[in-house]
Design an enzyme around this catalytic site. Sequence first.
Site, PDB file in Angstrom:
ATOM      1  N   ALA A 261     -19.555  55.989  85.561  1.00  0.00           N
ATOM      2  CA  ALA A 261     -19.903  54.588  85.792  1.00  0.00           C
ATOM      3  C   ALA A 261     -19.136  53.675  84.838  1.00  0.00           C
ATOM      4  CB  ALA A 261     -21.407  54.387  85.632  1.00  0.00           C
ATOM      5  N   PRO A 262     -18.732  52.485  85.294  1.00  0.00           N
ATOM      6  CA  PRO A 262     -19.066  51.878  86.591  1.00  0.00           C
ATOM      7  C   PRO A 262     -18.248  52.382  87.767  1.00  0.00           C
ATOM      8  CG  PRO A 262     -17.719  50.382  85.317  1.00  0.00           C
ATOM      9  CD  PRO A 262     -18.004  51.542  84.409  1.00  0.00           C
ATOM     10  N   GLY A 263     -17.163  53.117  87.524  1.00  0.00           N
ATOM     11  CA  GLY A 263     -16.429  53.732  88.629  1.00  0.00           C
ATOM     12  C   GLY A 263     -15.022  53.248  88.833  1.00  0.00           C
ATOM     13  N   GLU A 283     -23.047  60.594  86.293  1.00  0.00           N
ATOM     14  CA  GLU A 283     -23.605  59.464  85.552  1.00  0.00           C
ATOM     15  C   GLU A 283     -25.091  59.741  85.323  1.00  0.00           C
ATOM     16  OE1 GLU A 283     -24.637  56.627  83.392  1.00  0.00           O
ATOM     17  OE2 GLU A 283     -22.506  56.778  83.919  1.00  0.00           O
ATOM     18  N   ASP A 310     -26.554  64.329  83.427  1.00  0.00           N
ATOM     19  CA  ASP A 310     -25.944  64.260  82.101  1.00  0.00           C
ATOM     20  C   ASP A 310     -24.846  65.319  82.059  1.00  0.00           C
ATOM     21  OD1 ASP A 310     -25.228  64.432  79.447  1.00  0.00           O
ATOM     22  OD2 ASP A 310     -27.275  64.331  78.686  1.00  0.00           O
ATOM     23  N   ASP A 330     -13.881  59.946  79.886  1.00  0.00           N
ATOM     24  CA  ASP A 330     -13.843  58.646  79.212  1.00  0.00           C
ATOM     25  C   ASP A 330     -15.281  58.339  78.768  1.00  0.00           C
ATOM     26  OD1 ASP A 330     -12.100  56.125  78.726  1.00  0.00           O
ATOM     27  OD2 ASP A 330     -13.916  55.325  79.631  1.00  0.00           O
ATOM     28  N   CYS A 395     -11.675  53.339  74.672  1.00  0.00           N
ATOM     29  CA  CYS A 395     -11.217  51.964  74.429  1.00  0.00           C
ATOM     30  C   CYS A 395     -11.563  51.591  72.993  1.00  0.00           C
ATOM     31  CB  CYS A 395     -11.836  50.978  75.425  1.00  0.00           C
ATOM     32  SG  CYS A 395     -13.640  50.997  75.487  1.00  0.00           S
TER      33      CYS A 395
END
Length: 491
Positions: A261-263, A283, A310, A330, A395
């Site tokens: 998510a968010p995808g 997710e 999970d 990620d 990020c």
Amino acid sequence: MGKRKPVSLLNRERAQRHEQQRPSKKQKKAAPQNGNAQAHQQQGNRAGGSSGGQQERGPRKQQQQLQGLRPTSAVHSQAAFAVRRLLEADASKRGGATLKSLTLAPHITAKKATYAVTVEALKHLPILQQLLERTQLVEQGQGLTHAVACVLAYEVLFGEGLRPTGPAERAVLKRKADLADALQQLLDAAGVQSAAELLPHPGPHTPHPRTARVNTIKMSVQEALDWLRAPPPEHRNKASCMPAHALAPQPGWALVDACAAPGNKTTHLAALMANRGSIVAFEKDPKRLERLRAIVAATGGTIISPQLADFLAVDPEAPQYRHVQAVLLDPSCSGSGTAFSRMDYLLPSSADRLKGGRAGWLPDKRVEALAQFQAACILHALRFPALHRLVYSTCSVHARENEGVVAAVLEEAAQRGFRLEAPFPGWPRRGVEGLVAGAERLVRVDADEDGTDGFFVAVFAKKEGEAVEEEEQQQQQQQGGSKRTQQRRKR
């Protein structure tokens, strides 16, 4: 759960409760004959005076004390709330609040004005805090909170000005001359002519152009270029497109997006695979899963299978995952690389949080906990039997979440036949030397220099021959196991 009541209805109910608590005419007649004193107390209370009036006003006054004086303007009230939440989240280092989510949410009225005032108040925060301290505006402002004082003081000194429409506005306007004198003292002490010269650097050195990823499931690049007069189909940060390209999935592959998510990255993978193959997208949060499903449906990624789970609780060696060839990982991170796009650089702690990549480790408990979680996710992903490509991305600019995590898992990855691969040969910015072996094969993006968010990408790859041989061994073991089971049943 029932539906939340409208705000107007809640206010009406509060007013009714307040009316019920007011004394009746009979109670007033039975009360001691001190009406004049009570009248004086109430009058003083309206002006922000006596404590006797506070007791008589009851819950309504207590609520005002807890919340402080609120601006009459919706823009100023919303901006003050956003400033307060952002400063609290910044001080706690827990995050959970962003400038855009607090000022551009669906329930916000006059979104653009609220966003603009909040940004400017935060931008001028270093000056405003000094002015509030010198003038003691919050301490002497008869109920002004720090956030409200910042927003209204900004408007008085640098914005469009204020009108005396309410107690909060009048409290600030009353001290307008003091605020202006304090500002002039700051300018004189610094030897500058304008407040702009006192402000820190406003943002990245390199401009951040707006970028878009073309969803090739829906249209070609040329069709998108022909459609430039309309809004692009999907606004994306350029750096966030790098992980999917680094994974380089081929049509027909079986993939796993571990923290989907968010995808956006999930649907990018589907586009790179020409919507052929399979992607299992995990997710663990139900609300975020719904958002993931909505984005998948909107982008036409029919090969994507969103699942509520999970990732660390998933068994990579389960039969349904025996053909998984690649994993995109990620995971949750500090988000320190998005300081410019989220405008977190306006917050007090930005100088500390922007440290990382070139500076090395940041001594932060939250970052350390995230790094341990990220390393656990990589080691878990390496357990897929047929895996031959794994991309780990964040990020974040913190070395502990980037080179530090890669260094922690590198030995076990090597034991499983994986080595670091260098994606994007022409990209000039690489990992921090000395923190991990093979740093030159890692990819870093500098938000201040590269015109996009700060990012980090690591590719773990296994030689194709080794991957095929290992998959064949796994299949032979499974076939051998099934034959032995059949023989036992015959006996």
